[in-house]
Design a protein around this motif. Structure first.
Motif, short mmCIF file in Angstrom:
data_model
loop_
_atom_site.label_atom_id
_atom_site.label_comp_id
_atom_site.label_asym_id
_atom_site.label_seq_id
_atom_site.Cartn_x
_atom_site.Cartn_y
_atom_site.Cartn_z
N ASN A 14 -2.07 -44.51 28.19
CA ASN A 14 -1.35 -45.75 27.84
C ASN A 14 -2.02 -46.51 26.71
O ASN A 14 -2.04 -47.75 26.70
N ILE A 15 -2.59 -45.77 25.76
CA ILE A 15 -3.11 -46.38 24.54
C ILE A 15 -2.01 -46.34 23.49
O ILE A 15 -1.48 -45.27 23.19
N ARG A 16 -1.65 -47.48 22.96
CA ARG A 16 -0.57 -47.51 21.98
C ARG A 16 -0.99 -46.83 20.69
O ARG A 16 -2.04 -47.15 20.13
N VAL A 17 -0.17 -45.89 20.27
CA VAL A 17 -0.50 -45.10 19.09
C VAL A 17 0.74 -44.99 18.20
O VAL A 17 1.86 -44.85 18.69
N PHE A 18 0.52 -45.11 16.91
CA PHE A 18 1.58 -44.96 15.92
C PHE A 18 1.22 -43.77 15.04
O PHE A 18 0.11 -43.70 14.51
N SER A 19 2.16 -42.84 14.89
CA SER A 19 1.86 -41.59 14.19
C SER A 19 2.62 -41.49 12.88
O SER A 19 3.79 -41.87 12.78
N SER A 20 1.93 -40.96 11.88
CA SER A 20 2.56 -40.67 10.58
C SER A 20 2.93 -39.20 10.52
O SER A 20 2.11 -38.33 10.79
N MET A 21 4.17 -38.95 10.18
CA MET A 21 4.62 -37.59 9.99
C MET A 21 4.40 -37.17 8.53
O MET A 21 3.59 -37.74 7.85
#
Length: 472
Positions: free
Chosen positions: A225-232
């Motif tokens: 439950n660690i908020r993560v934002f990913s770049s494609m």
């Protein structure tokens, strides 16, 4: 004569009032100018005292206090006790405070972000996060700046070639923000011991090139439950209008996103990770070939710094990774400020879908009214508003699945078809609604329950506010 005297008296009053306003404005301007000048003088004196205490050489700029101009080197030196005037911080972040408010900026300034991968995407995200007020940031990257990095990196210069990427990013961040806490790690993130690099993070930015490491990081964060934002993938693309934010499950036309999505699905992760990606289909671009002599030397995989990392260079147009990083920073800043972007569009350019929804709605209305109609009171833009903004591309019926064959249909047969009286159903649900509600003019609450009716009423209230805003 009395009239002339009266007019002259009124003119004198007007002139006096205008003069008083001008004098007052001048006094305010002078006061503000004096206050800023005193703050600058005070800051300069603190810096000089700090430098003298540390026996550090003072930069001789040839400027005096009277000039009210200070060299960059003098201004960015960190005071030895680590303090920085709060008024100056607020002045530097004034535009952000005006936009996000006091409570929002408290969240931003208290936020902690870990950026894994400090190349073309991660460096831009880091710079804008710090410029916006984020006060604690950890930079994780094992790689070094090369000449080919300079077409897209946010902070690297020719002088940085051969140095760690995290080092040149940290230097710029400290030049931007006197109060930022930067923790640079020249490491590669690995799932076996990567947890220590993510400690205390409100958000993690995944800007990793390697698919295996990227999937490991996303899986690790999702499970904890660690908020993560990913770049494609920003490589081999050039159209900025195709860039968008969505959940990983909505991505289309992006080869990297497809590979990541499939591997995550095998790991039991199907959604819940926001990403930035491009719907642009890559054209005739490929990995740049290695010179023939490199193949003659033996196994080219031995050229990798680490296993599974690519050897050759993917063509990249510099502005694209920059914009990916800015998308990430904007999303995280709004979330930290408790003003999250709740509904990033899942897919753009869905005009054909909207045309079909409108066509099917026209057919159902003709059937309901018992006559052929050629035009509806709503258009394709209204379909977009209902389907994407109001119902997020999902059925109005809990648990609100994504319809395989979505349908727009009138909600209450006793009322005219309007934006407020139109909902999204799955095809089977629409058929039931037409049969049990519309054809017999029955209250839809009796069929679908109070929960669905509450959703419809809430959406109607949102549309009312929208009409008021746009003046409809």
């Amino acid at each position: 004569m009395n009239v002339l005297t009266t007019q002259s008296h009124r003119t004198q009053l007007v002139i006096t009032a205008v003069s008083a306003c001008l004098v007052t404005s001048a006094l305010f301007a002078a006061c503000n100018s004096y206050t800023k000048r005193e703050r600058r003088r005070s800051l300069d004196e603190q810096i000089r005292q700090s430098l003298a205490a540390d026996d550090a050489p003072v930069v001789e700029s040839g400027l005096t206090l009277k000039d009210e101009v200070f060299t960059e080197e003098l201004f960015i030196r960190t005071i030895s006790n680590g303090t920085y005037d709060e008024d100056l911080i607020r002045e530097q972040l004034a535009r952000n405070y005006a936009f996000l408010g006091e409570e929002g900026m408290t969240g931003v300034r208290g936020g902690s972000v870990v950026i894994v991968g400090c190349g073309g995407v991660g460096s831009w995200a880091a710079v804008m996060l710090v410029r916006s007020g984020v006060s604690k940031i950890r930079l994780v990257d094992f790689d070094y700046v090369t000449l080919s990095s300079l077409n897209r990196h946010a902070t690297a210069t020719l002088a940085d070639v051969g140095t760690p990427k995290v080092a040149c990013v940290e230097r710029t961040l400290r030049q931007i923000s006197r109060w930022v806490d930067v923790d640079s790690r020249i490491e590669i993130w690995r799932k076996e011991d990567g947890g220590r690099l993510l400690e205390g993070a409100n958000w993690v930015v995944d800007a990793i090139d390697n698919i295996t490491t990227k999937v490991d990081l996303l899986k690790y964060c999702h499970d904890r439950n660690i908020r993560v934002f990913s770049s494609m993938g920003a490589g081999a693309k050039c159209d900025p209008t195709r860039i968008q934010i969505s959940d990983i499950s909505y991505t289309v036309y992006d080869p990297l996103a497809r590979a990541v999505r499939r591997r995550l699905r095998l790991e039991g992760v199907t959604s819940g990770i926001p990403v930035v990606y491009s719907t642009e289909v890559p054209g005739d671009v490929k990995l740049l070939p290695l010179p023939e002599e490199e193949f003659e030397k033996g196994n080219v995989k031995e050229l990798n710094a680490f296993d599974d990392f690519r050897v050759r260079i993917l063509p990249v147009l510099g502005p694209l990774p920059c914009m990916f990083g800015l998308h990430i920073a904007s999303y995280i800043i709004c979330d930290l400020a408790k003003k999250p972007i709740l509904n990033p569009l899942p897919i753009k350019n869905r005009r054909k879908l909207y045309e079909r929804l409108l066509r099917d709605l026209l057919h159902r209305e003709s059937k309901l009214l018992g006559e052929q109609i050629s035009k509806l009171p709503i258009d394709e833009d209204d379909v977009f508003l209902i389907f994407e903004d109001l119902q997020l591309g999902r059925s109005v019926v809990p648990p609100h699945p994504v319809p395989s064959k979505p349908q727009l249909i009138r909600w209450d047969a006793r009322k005219a078809l309007t934006l407020e009286n139109c909902v999204v159903f799955e095809f089977s649900e629409a058929e039931r609604h037409a049969r049990e509600c519309l054809s017999v003019r029955r209250d839809p609450r009796d069929v679908w329950g109070d929960e669905v009716q509450t959703i419809v009423s809430r959406n109607a209230a949102r549309i009312a506010r929208y009409r008021e805003w746009v003046g409809l």
